[in-house]
Design an enzyme around this catalytic site. Sequence first.
Site, short mmCIF file in Angstrom:
data_model
loop_
_atom_site.label_atom_id
_atom_site.label_comp_id
_atom_site.label_asym_id
_atom_site.label_seq_id
_atom_site.Cartn_x
_atom_site.Cartn_y
_atom_site.Cartn_z
N ARG A 12 19.88 -21.73 -7.01
CA ARG A 12 20.88 -21.11 -7.88
C ARG A 12 20.24 -19.95 -8.63
NH1 ARG A 12 21.68 -26.53 -7.77
NH2 ARG A 12 20.15 -26.96 -9.40
N SER A 28 19.92 -42.63 -6.71
CA SER A 28 18.62 -42.02 -6.94
C SER A 28 18.67 -40.73 -7.75
CB SER A 28 17.95 -41.70 -5.60
OG SER A 28 18.64 -40.65 -4.97
N GLU A 34 0.83 -1.21 0.00
CA GLU A 34 0.00 0.00 0.00
C GLU A 34 0.86 1.25 0.00
OE1 GLU A 34 -0.13 -2.63 1.97
OE2 GLU A 34 -2.09 -2.93 2.92
N ARG A 46 11.95 -24.56 -4.23
CA ARG A 46 12.89 -24.24 -3.15
C ARG A 46 12.94 -22.75 -2.92
NH1 ARG A 46 18.04 -27.70 -5.07
NH2 ARG A 46 17.15 -29.76 -4.67
N CYS A 102 -0.85 0.50 7.60
CA CYS A 102 -1.26 0.89 6.24
C CYS A 102 -2.69 1.42 6.22
CB CYS A 102 -1.12 -0.29 5.30
SG CYS A 102 0.59 -0.73 4.97
N THR A 136 11.59 -44.69 -6.59
CA THR A 136 12.33 -43.45 -6.38
C THR A 136 13.84 -43.63 -6.44
OG1 THR A 136 12.20 -43.84 -4.01
CG2 THR A 136 10.54 -42.41 -4.97
N GLU A 159 12.18 -32.70 0.98
CA GLU A 159 12.88 -33.36 -0.14
C GLU A 159 13.73 -34.45 0.46
OE1 GLU A 159 14.65 -31.36 -3.54
OE2 GLU A 159 14.42 -29.46 -2.49
N CYS A 200 -2.89 -3.64 7.00
CA CYS A 200 -2.56 -3.90 8.40
C CYS A 200 -3.03 -2.76 9.29
CB CYS A 200 -1.05 -4.12 8.56
SG CYS A 200 -0.02 -2.73 8.11
ZN LIG Z 1 0.80 -2.75 5.95
#
Ligand SMILES: [Zn+2]
Length: 387
Positions: free
Chosen positions: A211, A172, A56, A188, A88, A165, A314, A79
């Site tokens: 990465r 694997s 905002e 991730r 806000c 798997t 994972e 908020c």
């Molecule tokens: Zn806010």
Amino acid sequence: MSFSAADHQFMSRALQLARHGLYTTDPNPRVGCVLVRGGAVVGEGFHARAGELHAERHALAAAGDRAQGATAYVTLEPCSHTGRTGPCADALVEAGVARVVAAMEDPNPQVAGQGLQRLADAGIAVASGLLETQARDLNPGFIARMTRQRPYIRIKIAASVDGRTAMASGESQWITGPAAREDVQRLRARSSAVVTGVGTVLADRPSYTVRPAQWTLADYHGSPGEHNQAGRDWVRQPLRVILDRTLRTPPDVPVVSAPGHCLLVAGEQHPGRQNALESAGAEVMHLPASGSGIDLQQLLIELNRRECNEVLVECGATLAGAFVREGLFDEILVYMAPALLGSSARPLLGLPQLASMSEKVALRWQDVRQIGDDLRLTLVPALPTLP
Ligand SMILES: [Zn+2]
């Protein structure tokens, strides 16, 4: 509450803006805001990073005097609590906004509705619930943490079409192709933490890092206006959590030494191993053991305490099976490769043998799509987790 076609259009834009924060706002929610006056957008913004301005504020700064009499479309209720820049809701009142449309209320039941109430008390027309499903999809982890006091848990599995798997030997890696692995990078990048088990660390030597890639750059290049300065070369690494009851993780593995923070969760005291891991830069903490592993309920309490929104599991079949058995998951993502590994290869999940069909873990398809040469199957519990 009825909304016009224009309302839908501008809220869609606000949702699109919010997505720019997908990889960066953690632990805050992703939020977008559009200010519209006389049918034209006069300001827009999104929340980029914790500690920086809320959506905002960016939109109000862009709009300046043109915020007077405007409608604000916000993907999350403004908020009402006092942060470093003040609520806000108050900023919208001061700017003279005439109407505020929120996609959803604040998910924290303790504060839900208070921001909108503050606006209504100041004579501003308020409405909520426009494109709420899309808004909730932006912040599953933040919502889970606010309403269920635990992170949103995705379990990621790479498998052959016969549901295997890994080879019986444990080998694997590289079941799925490069596009699927790139997709996992995105998962991730949006996660607060990646959770794995020591068995996977020993067998595969993963690093679980994000990465920097073309898609992160594209997201930053898409930043609207000069008000949001999300660093283009900046990549947030998820917390890496290794469940390692007896601290068998060698201190020199990539998951410990890679950039970012590595947390080892032990169930027993092994001061010598602990010292070696801490010297290598890892954090070691202890949680109650459960069977041959760590108490997963306690783990989630800890991750919630650390303000983890989305958690990506994972790992191998044993740990993934433990999460499923205890009902501690919100999504299972199976990346299925067009290959057969044979019946001696390892299963999708380590689950106990069922006595009858009525004991099955019932799931529901949420999404099925092709990613490169593989399929990505998204499954959710058949009965939605409440609330
Ligand atoms: Zn806010």
